[in-house]
Each structure stands twice: as structure tokens, then as C-alpha cells.
Design an enzyme around this catalytic site. Sequence first.
Site, PDB file in Angstrom:
ATOM      1  N   HIS A  42       1.022  -1.330  -0.061  1.00 38.27           N
ATOM      2  CA  HIS A  42      -0.118  -0.024  -0.095  1.00 38.27           C
ATOM      3  C   HIS A  42       1.008   1.438  -0.005  1.00 38.27           C
ATOM      4  O   HIS A  42       0.606   2.312  -0.381  1.00 38.27           O
ATOM      5  CB  HIS A  42      -0.769   0.056   1.212  1.00 38.27           C
ATOM      6  CG  HIS A  42      -1.903  -0.819   1.279  1.00 38.27           C
ATOM      7  ND1 HIS A  42      -3.334  -0.777   0.972  1.00 38.27           N
ATOM      8  CD2 HIS A  42      -1.801  -2.626   1.094  1.00 38.27           C
ATOM      9  CE1 HIS A  42      -4.097  -1.860   0.935  1.00 38.27           C
ATOM     10  NE2 HIS A  42      -3.093  -2.853   1.220  1.00 38.27           N
TER      11      HIS A  42
ATOM     12  N   ASP B 247      -5.421   6.139   1.779  1.00 41.86           N
ATOM     13  CA  ASP B 247      -5.593   5.042   1.490  1.00 41.86           C
ATOM     14  C   ASP B 247      -6.896   4.560   1.702  1.00 41.86           C
ATOM     15  O   ASP B 247      -7.694   4.741   3.093  1.00 41.86           O
ATOM     16  CB  ASP B 247      -4.565   3.816   2.263  1.00 41.86           C
ATOM     17  CG  ASP B 247      -4.572   2.386   1.626  1.00 41.86           C
ATOM     18  OD1 ASP B 247      -3.830   2.092   1.009  1.00 41.86           O
ATOM     19  OD2 ASP B 247      -5.794   1.686   1.899  1.00 41.86           O
TER      20      ASP B 247
ATOM     21  N   THR C 124      -5.581   0.667  -3.579  1.00 41.65           N
ATOM     22  CA  THR C 124      -4.383   0.060  -4.218  1.00 41.65           C
ATOM     23  C   THR C 124      -4.845  -1.224  -4.817  1.00 41.65           C
ATOM     24  O   THR C 124      -3.760  -1.767  -5.167  1.00 41.65           O
ATOM     25  CB  THR C 124      -3.202  -0.019  -2.979  1.00 41.65           C
ATOM     26  OG1 THR C 124      -3.924  -0.758  -1.984  1.00 41.65           O
ATOM     27  CG2 THR C 124      -3.085   1.496  -2.485  1.00 41.65           C
TER      28      THR C 124
ATOM     29  N   ALA D 203      14.458  -8.740  -3.745  1.00 42.02           N
ATOM     30  CA  ALA D 203      15.122  -8.321  -5.065  1.00 42.02           C
ATOM     31  C   ALA D 203      14.647  -6.798  -5.323  1.00 42.02           C
ATOM     32  O   ALA D 203      13.526  -6.345  -4.961  1.00 42.02           O
ATOM     33  CB  ALA D 203      14.451  -9.258  -6.092  1.00 42.02           C
TER      34      ALA D 203
ATOM     35  N   GLN E  57      12.375  -5.506  -7.706  1.00 40.56           N
ATOM     36  CA  GLN E  57      11.627  -6.368  -8.335  1.00 40.56           C
ATOM     37  C   GLN E  57      11.087  -5.840  -9.835  1.00 40.56           C
ATOM     38  O   GLN E  57      11.126  -6.635 -10.818  1.00 40.56           O
ATOM     39  CB  GLN E  57      10.187  -6.830  -7.723  1.00 40.56           C
ATOM     40  CG  GLN E  57       9.083  -7.554  -8.414  1.00 40.56           C
ATOM     41  CD  GLN E  57       8.043  -8.081  -7.668  1.00 40.56           C
ATOM     42  OE1 GLN E  57       8.009  -8.795  -6.758  1.00 40.56           O
ATOM     43  NE2 GLN E  57       6.695  -7.958  -7.898  1.00 40.56           N
TER      44      GLN E  57
ATOM     45  N   HIS F 254       2.437 -14.327  -5.723  1.00 42.36           N
ATOM     46  CA  HIS F 254       1.270 -14.384  -4.958  1.00 42.36           C
ATOM     47  C   HIS F 254       0.040 -13.780  -5.438  1.00 42.36           C
ATOM     48  O   HIS F 254      -1.044 -13.769  -4.769  1.00 42.36           O
ATOM     49  CB  HIS F 254       1.675 -14.307  -3.574  1.00 42.36           C
ATOM     50  CG  HIS F 254       1.980 -12.742  -3.444  1.00 42.36           C
ATOM     51  ND1 HIS F 254       2.532 -11.876  -4.020  1.00 42.36           N
ATOM     52  CD2 HIS F 254       1.472 -11.769  -2.440  1.00 42.36           C
ATOM     53  CE1 HIS F 254       2.578 -10.842  -3.860  1.00 42.36           C
ATOM     54  NE2 HIS F 254       2.181 -10.437  -2.974  1.00 42.36           N
TER      55      HIS F 254
ATOM     56  N   ASN G 180       0.043  -5.371  -6.587  1.00 43.80           N
ATOM     57  CA  ASN G 180       1.141  -4.663  -7.271  1.00 43.80           C
ATOM     58  C   ASN G 180       1.965  -5.437  -8.090  1.00 43.80           C
ATOM     59  O   ASN G 180       2.514  -5.450  -9.178  1.00 43.80           O
ATOM     60  CB  ASN G 180       2.191  -3.976  -6.169  1.00 43.80           C
ATOM     61  CG  ASN G 180       1.508  -2.876  -5.283  1.00 43.80           C
ATOM     62  OD1 ASN G 180       1.257  -1.751  -5.700  1.00 43.80           O
ATOM     63  ND2 ASN G 180       0.950  -3.106  -4.138  1.00 43.80           N
TER      64      ASN G 180
ATOM     65  N   GLN H 156      -5.780 -11.824  -3.500  1.00 43.84           N
ATOM     66  CA  GLN H 156      -4.699 -12.361  -4.285  1.00 43.84           C
ATOM     67  C   GLN H 156      -5.774 -13.189  -5.186  1.00 43.84           C
ATOM     68  O   GLN H 156      -5.166 -13.628  -6.366  1.00 43.84           O
ATOM     69  CB  GLN H 156      -3.791 -13.064  -3.237  1.00 43.84           C
ATOM     70  CG  GLN H 156      -2.951 -11.985  -2.587  1.00 43.84           C
ATOM     71  CD  GLN H 156      -1.987 -12.447  -1.549  1.00 43.84           C
ATOM     72  OE1 GLN H 156      -1.990 -13.671  -1.417  1.00 43.84           O
ATOM     73  NE2 GLN H 156      -1.524 -11.510  -0.796  1.00 43.84           N
TER      74      GLN H 156
HETATM   75  C1  UDX Z   1      -0.314  -6.947   0.273  1.00 44.19           C
HETATM   76  C2  UDX Z   1      -1.471  -7.968  -0.123  1.00 44.19           C
HETATM   77  O1  UDX Z   1      -0.632  -9.205   0.379  1.00 44.19           O
HETATM   78  C3  UDX Z   1      -1.915  -7.902  -1.387  1.00 44.19           C
HETATM   79  O2  UDX Z   1      -3.086  -8.914  -1.346  1.00 44.19           O
HETATM   80  C4  UDX Z   1      -2.588  -6.809  -1.686  1.00 44.19           C
HETATM   81  O3  UDX Z   1      -2.762  -6.664  -3.000  1.00 44.19           O
HETATM   82  C5  UDX Z   1      -1.443  -5.536  -1.368  1.00 44.19           C
HETATM   83  O4  UDX Z   1      -0.879  -5.674  -0.247  1.00 44.19           O
HETATM   84  P1  UDX Z   1       2.112  -7.392  -0.926  1.00 44.19           P
HETATM   85  O5  UDX Z   1       2.072  -9.045  -0.365  1.00 44.19           O
HETATM   86  O6  UDX Z   1       3.111  -6.676  -0.210  1.00 44.19           O
HETATM   87  O7  UDX Z   1       0.720  -6.818  -0.871  1.00 44.19           O
HETATM   88  O8  UDX Z   1       2.155  -7.744  -2.557  1.00 44.19           O
HETATM   89  P2  UDX Z   1       2.097  -6.942  -3.643  1.00 44.19           P
HETATM   90  O9  UDX Z   1       0.850  -5.843  -3.700  1.00 44.19           O
HETATM   91  O10 UDX Z   1       2.402  -7.660  -4.873  1.00 44.19           O
HETATM   92  O11 UDX Z   1       3.407  -5.834  -3.388  1.00 44.19           O
HETATM   93  C6  UDX Z   1       4.736  -6.171  -3.105  1.00 44.19           C
HETATM   94  C7  UDX Z   1       5.445  -5.020  -3.431  1.00 44.19           C
HETATM   95  O12 UDX Z   1       7.048  -5.234  -3.141  1.00 44.19           O
HETATM   96  C8  UDX Z   1       5.742  -4.890  -5.161  1.00 44.19           C
HETATM   97  O13 UDX Z   1       5.547  -3.695  -5.575  1.00 44.19           O
HETATM   98  C9  UDX Z   1       7.142  -5.482  -5.457  1.00 44.19           C
HETATM   99  O14 UDX Z   1       7.746  -4.906  -6.659  1.00 44.19           O
HETATM  100  C10 UDX Z   1       7.872  -5.055  -4.130  1.00 44.19           C
HETATM  101  N1  UDX Z   1       8.955  -6.472  -4.112  1.00 44.19           N
HETATM  102  C11 UDX Z   1       8.378  -7.595  -3.761  1.00 44.19           C
HETATM  103  C12 UDX Z   1      10.205  -6.097  -4.271  1.00 44.19           C
HETATM  104  O15 UDX Z   1      10.273  -4.702  -4.556  1.00 44.19           O
HETATM  105  N2  UDX Z   1      11.084  -6.941  -4.132  1.00 44.19           N
HETATM  106  C13 UDX Z   1      10.837  -8.389  -3.734  1.00 44.19           C
HETATM  107  O16 UDX Z   1      11.628  -8.948  -3.617  1.00 44.19           O
HETATM  108  C14 UDX Z   1       9.393  -8.553  -3.631  1.00 44.19           C
END
Ligand code: UDX
Length: 474
Positions: free
Chosen positions: A37, A129, A151, A355, A357, A372, A376, A397
Site C-alpha cells: 500500500h 488509503d 491500491t 530483489a 522487483q 502470490h 502490485n 490475491q
Molecule cells: C499486500 C497484500 O498481500 C496484497 O493482497 C494486496 O494486493 C496488496 O498488499 P504484498 O504482499 O506486499 O501486498 O504484495 P504486492 O501488492 O505484490 O506488493 C509487493 C511489492 O513489493 C511490489 O511492489 C514488489 O515490486 C515489491 N517487491 C516484492 C520487491 O521490491 N522486491 C521483492 O523481492 C518482492
Amino acid sequence: MSTTSTAQDASNGGGNGRQPHARARRVLMFPLPFQGHINPMLQLADVLHGPGLAVTILHYTGFRNTLDPALRPEFGFVAVPDGVPADVVASGNVVSMIVAMNTAMEASVAFRDVLAGERMPRAACLFVDSSLFGAQKAAEELGLPTIALRTGSAACFNCILAYPMLHQNGYLPPEGSQLDMPVKELPPLRVRDLFLSSRADHDMLSKFLAKATHAARSYSALVLNTFEALETDELEKIRDEIGIAMVLATGPLHRLSSKTEGTAGRSSNVLPHEDHTCIEWLDTQITGSVLYVSVGSLACMDSGELSEVAWGLANSGQPFLWVVRQDLVPGSDGPCLPKGFDDMVTGRGRVTPWAPQQEVLAHRAVGGFWTHNGWNSTLESVAKGCPMICRPQFADQMMNARYVDAVWGIGFELEGELERNKIGEAILKLMKGSEGEAMRKRAGELKKTVASCFESGGSSLLAINELIDHVSSL
Ligand code: UDX
């Protein structure tokens, strides 16, 4: 105390084609303190800051994800008391924590004081948010318009809006036997794709979502991190349902932020620093050969699942980059990869705690993403044209995975228990099979659509400009 930025040139330009000017207006922005978020809210902050708005970030300190103001000197930062009892934090139950934050905000004089102090001079509005709806009430009392950032996907918000109907029509709370039943009112979702949380009490979640929906009807505008061509019908449904004039699809926001992931929404005390050496490693790999594996910032697995994933990756023979967070296996001292794994994957497999990402997904060597399906990660994969193996765990998810599979055709779900042979087959299906190739082709087309959203006259660019005009008019 506020450390609000003074007017300064916008060096990053925000990427939306507008010229920066003196910072005549200031906006307050209040992200939910979770990585998934924080990132889009700070990306939106970049977008607004570029053309000349001053930005003050309201943030929780002493909580799980603490923002580091030193990483974003262009913004002001103001601490907000979170009011979440220690036992709720310790429980790790995300819904309970967010409920507690809202309850505290609704009741807290301290929060109103912070807001009142920041109201003057010149704060045009509060971006919040959409899960922090308690802030909206307090802002309203002070005559401060609130704009919500969702988000998650538009489909997810439709599901939340439909929650009372889903109860009334018997889909919720779900029975085990019903899980594969289609929800005919929300195609292509099945009961098991709905916004459920195995970690949360169902009544608590229902009440929470009802309040979030109620608040949504009072916002001055609603901003969604999605784009028109991806969720055309879902956005239309929201516009029909919600009754506010301005519902804007401005995503994917990471495309407009000039910051790298490391500084976009960095939380200082939870996640490790990004391992940029994995990019050098990717440079040594064959184009399109590497599977990137990451379950985001919150999803977990047990030690048995970790072992099955490790052997599935090793046995597949496919190169991979795997993010194994230190807290990936709850209750352990840290994830422990099986004996013999390292030797088996030398030169072909890379494990990292965190990483960069977006850089990884953009790398020519990466040909697939095991995710997962946090929103994002899903959007980042869509924007980079990378097909997915979906392994959703909770919240939105499951429905994100369902759309990847059944609507956009750019991935498939790995269902059932994690088992090494099944994992190996799924990897080969995505990376080597003809079905995977077709998904890759469709993902490539979607990537071009994303790019067109930010060209002159593109839908997301128009939405951003509409948003800036709206803020300037407040
Ligand atoms: C949470 C909830 O799990 C998800 O259901 C909801 O949609 C958003 O909030 P999260 O688990 O953090 O999300 O996953 P995601 O929304 O995919 O965000 C992860 C962020 O971390 C991404 O922007 C990704 O680029 C970043 N990331 C992840 C990294 O920079 N490096 C990594 O190694 C893994």
C-alpha cells in the site's frame, strides 16, 4: 511536527507531461503502513509532486513498516499516533490491525489535532488509503476534502461493494462444499476467489468492508491503481454504483514514478535492502530463460512447502531467481533450504532475501513470474509483459489470480498442495510449453496497451491530469 517541504523545482517531473511550477498547493497523503500500500501511495505522491504540488506524508511510526523520511527529502513527513494495541500488533492479524487503526482515528483527539495542524495553511485535500476510512470522518469535520486511493483492482472493489449481496445470496460465509461454485453475479469469480481471509474473523471483515464502502460514497474523488483497458466493465460498474462524480483509473502508477522501487515506498525496519547483485546474475542468463519467484511482503509458507518449492525449482532444470524473505517461514529462526539444494542449482539458481522487483521483471533474461498475485506484483508483471504462475494466498490475491488466468489469459493457477513434481510440471508449462508461449504472447500485447495509456491522449495520463486539475480546484 511538520517538516513540510518548501516550494522547490520538481526535479522528477512526475512523468505526466506537465510542467512543474511553484508549489502553490499542498496535499496530505496517508498510506496504509504495508509495503503493498505504501508503494502506490508514494508513487502517486511523485506524480502529484512533479507538476508542482507540495506533498506532506502522514505516517505511522513505531509500527511494522516505518517510512524513512531521509529517503524522500522532497516530501514533508508528519507522524500520526497509530493507537493499535500491542497485542493486536503481536497477533499479526492484518485485518484486526487495520480495524484498530480506524477505530483509533475515529476516536482520537490526537489524530484530529495532527490533521487540524496540517489543514492550514494551504492543504488542499487529504489523500488516504481506502482502508484508512476513519481518517475521512475526521477530515470532513475540518472541512478538508478526502480523495481515496484504492491500491487494489477495480474487480476487488466491486467484490467489496457486492459484499451484502454475496451474504444475502448465500455465497458468504463460504461452505467448504461451495468453494468451486461460480458467483454468477460477479463472473468469472468462484466462491473461493472472493475477498475472504483465512486469517480474519468473518464478521469482523464484513463490518470492516461495510464501513469502507460507506466511506467511499463521501470521497471527493476515488483513484484506482488500474487502467481502463484492463478493467473496463469493472470500472463502469463502480461508476454506476458508487455515486461520486470522479472515479479515476490512473495506473499502473509505478510507470509514472521516476523513483526506483527502493526509494518509492521503502520501509526502513522490516524488509532487507534490495539485492542488486541479482541483476548482475541475470545478465549472465539466457534471454527469457529465468523464472522469477516471489510471494511479496506478507505471504508465507511452512517449512514443508519451502522444501517442496526448493526441489520443484531444482528438479525443473530451469534457471530461477527466488526471493526467500527472512520471515517467509513463520515461527522459524529463518528459512532453511534443504540439504543438497545449493549444489544442485549452482550457476542456474539464485536465492535472495529481497530483489529490485521491477528491474527484475524488466530484465531480458526473465521469462516468467511465480507470484502470490498481490495487486502490485500482478500489475508490475502486466506492465512488463511477463506471464505468471499464480499461487494466491489471501485477501484479493485469489481474484487477481482468477483474472490473470480466466480473463487476461496471461498465466494459470497452481492449485492444491505444493508438491515438487506438480511444481516442476507447472514451471515447464509456463517456461517451455506451447500454452506458456501463448500466455507470453498475450502478455506482450497487454504490455503495449499499458504503454499506450501513458502516451498523449492515453487513458491513465488523462486521468492524472483530471486529478491534478481537481486538486487545484479544491
Ligand atoms: C499486500 C497484500 O498481500 C496484497 O493482497 C494486496 O494486493 C496488496 O498488499 P504484498 O504482499 O506486499 O501486498 O504484495 P504486492 O501488492 O505484490 O506488493 C509487493 C511489492 O513489493 C511490489 O511492489 C514488489 O515490486 C515489491 N517487491 C516484492 C520487491 O521490491 N522486491 C521483492 O523481492 C518482492
